[in-house]
Scaffold this motif. Sequence first.
Motif, PDB file in Angstrom:
ATOM      1  N   LYS A  29      29.534 -13.935   0.304  1.00 17.00           N
ATOM      2  CA  LYS A  29      30.199 -12.664   0.628  1.00 17.00           C
ATOM      3  C   LYS A  29      31.631 -12.867   1.144  1.00 17.00           C
ATOM      4  CE  LYS A  29      26.351 -10.211   0.175  1.00 17.00           C
ATOM      5  NZ  LYS A  29      26.072  -9.375  -0.950  1.00 17.00           N
ATOM      6  N   LEU A  30      32.050 -14.120   1.309  1.00 17.30           N
ATOM      7  CA  LEU A  30      33.427 -14.389   1.723  1.00 17.30           C
ATOM      8  C   LEU A  30      34.365 -14.042   0.579  1.00 17.30           C
ATOM      9  CD1 LEU A  30      32.939 -17.858   3.451  1.00 17.30           C
ATOM     10  CD2 LEU A  30      33.138 -15.634   4.556  1.00 17.30           C
ATOM     11  N   PHE A  31      35.555 -13.555   0.914  1.00 13.37           N
ATOM     12  CA  PHE A  31      36.502 -13.202  -0.145  1.00 13.37           C
ATOM     13  C   PHE A  31      37.927 -13.492   0.294  1.00 13.37           C
ATOM     14  CE2 PHE A  31      35.949  -9.496   2.497  1.00 13.37           C
ATOM     15  CZ  PHE A  31      37.221  -8.947   2.611  1.00 13.37           C
ATOM     16  N   ARG A  32      38.787 -13.688  -0.699  1.00 12.65           N
ATOM     17  CA  ARG A  32      40.216 -13.901  -0.454  1.00 12.65           C
ATOM     18  C   ARG A  32      40.957 -12.600  -0.721  1.00 12.65           C
ATOM     19  NH1 ARG A  32      42.227 -18.749   0.474  1.00 12.65           N
ATOM     20  NH2 ARG A  32      40.935 -20.541   0.023  1.00 12.65           N
ATOM     21  N   SER A  33      41.998 -12.409   0.054  1.00 10.61           N
ATOM     22  CA  SER A  33      42.849 -11.241  -0.135  1.00 10.61           C
ATOM     23  C   SER A  33      43.959 -11.597  -1.115  1.00 10.61           C
ATOM     24  CB  SER A  33      43.459 -10.823   1.204  1.00 10.61           C
ATOM     25  OG  SER A  33      44.469  -9.867   0.999  1.00 10.61           O
ATOM     26  N   ASP A  34      44.355 -10.644  -1.953  1.00  8.98           N
ATOM     27  CA  ASP A  34      45.472 -10.862  -2.865  1.00  8.98           C
ATOM     28  C   ASP A  34      46.793 -10.918  -2.113  1.00  8.98           C
ATOM     29  OD1 ASP A  34      43.730 -10.831  -5.018  1.00  8.98           O
ATOM     30  OD2 ASP A  34      44.052  -8.699  -5.435  1.00  8.98           O
ATOM     31  N   LYS A  35      46.837 -10.334  -0.922  1.00  7.26           N
ATOM     32  CA  LYS A  35      48.084 -10.226  -0.170  1.00  7.26           C
ATOM     33  C   LYS A  35      48.285 -11.335   0.863  1.00  7.26           C
ATOM     34  CE  LYS A  35      48.317  -5.264  -0.699  1.00  7.26           C
ATOM     35  NZ  LYS A  35      48.477  -3.972  -0.061  1.00  7.26           N
ATOM     36  N   THR A  36      47.204 -11.987   1.268  1.00  7.69           N
ATOM     37  CA  THR A  36      47.330 -13.042   2.277  1.00  7.69           C
ATOM     38  C   THR A  36      46.657 -14.299   1.768  1.00  7.69           C
ATOM     39  OG1 THR A  36      45.261 -12.543   3.410  1.00  7.69           O
ATOM     40  CG2 THR A  36      47.203 -11.308   4.117  1.00  7.69           C
ATOM     41  N   ASP A  37      46.787 -15.348   2.530  1.00 10.51           N
ATOM     42  CA  ASP A  37      46.179 -16.616   2.145  1.00 10.51           C
ATOM     43  C   ASP A  37      44.874 -16.849   2.891  1.00 10.51           C
ATOM     44  OD1 ASP A  37      46.071 -19.015   0.727  1.00 10.51           O
ATOM     45  OD2 ASP A  37      47.038 -20.122   2.339  1.00 10.51           O
TER      46      ASP A  37
END
Length: 95
Positions: A16-24
């Motif tokens: 369920k962890l995810f990366r943001s397109d706007k941050t690292d």
Amino acid sequence: MIIRASLNLTKVDKTKLFRSDKTDGVYLNITLLENKNGTDDYGNHFMIVQDVGKDAREAGEKGAILGNGKIAGDAGQPRQTAKPAAKIQPEDAPW
């Protein structure tokens, strides 16, 4: 209001962890649920669960319990709002 919390990271469903397109950063959505029976034996006011999303929640899925949280210090008391300054009436003016 300040809420202090502890999370048991070994219970996190890492899928369920995810990366943001706007941050690292890597993110995990959580939800704080107020304890149904009030403050527990350890002074906690909230239970922290991993958010599963609206569709899964409506299908009856529950997120893992990750930890607890408590309102810190006197932050649980109603906030005192500042009273507006009294307006000076012309007859009270210092000039």
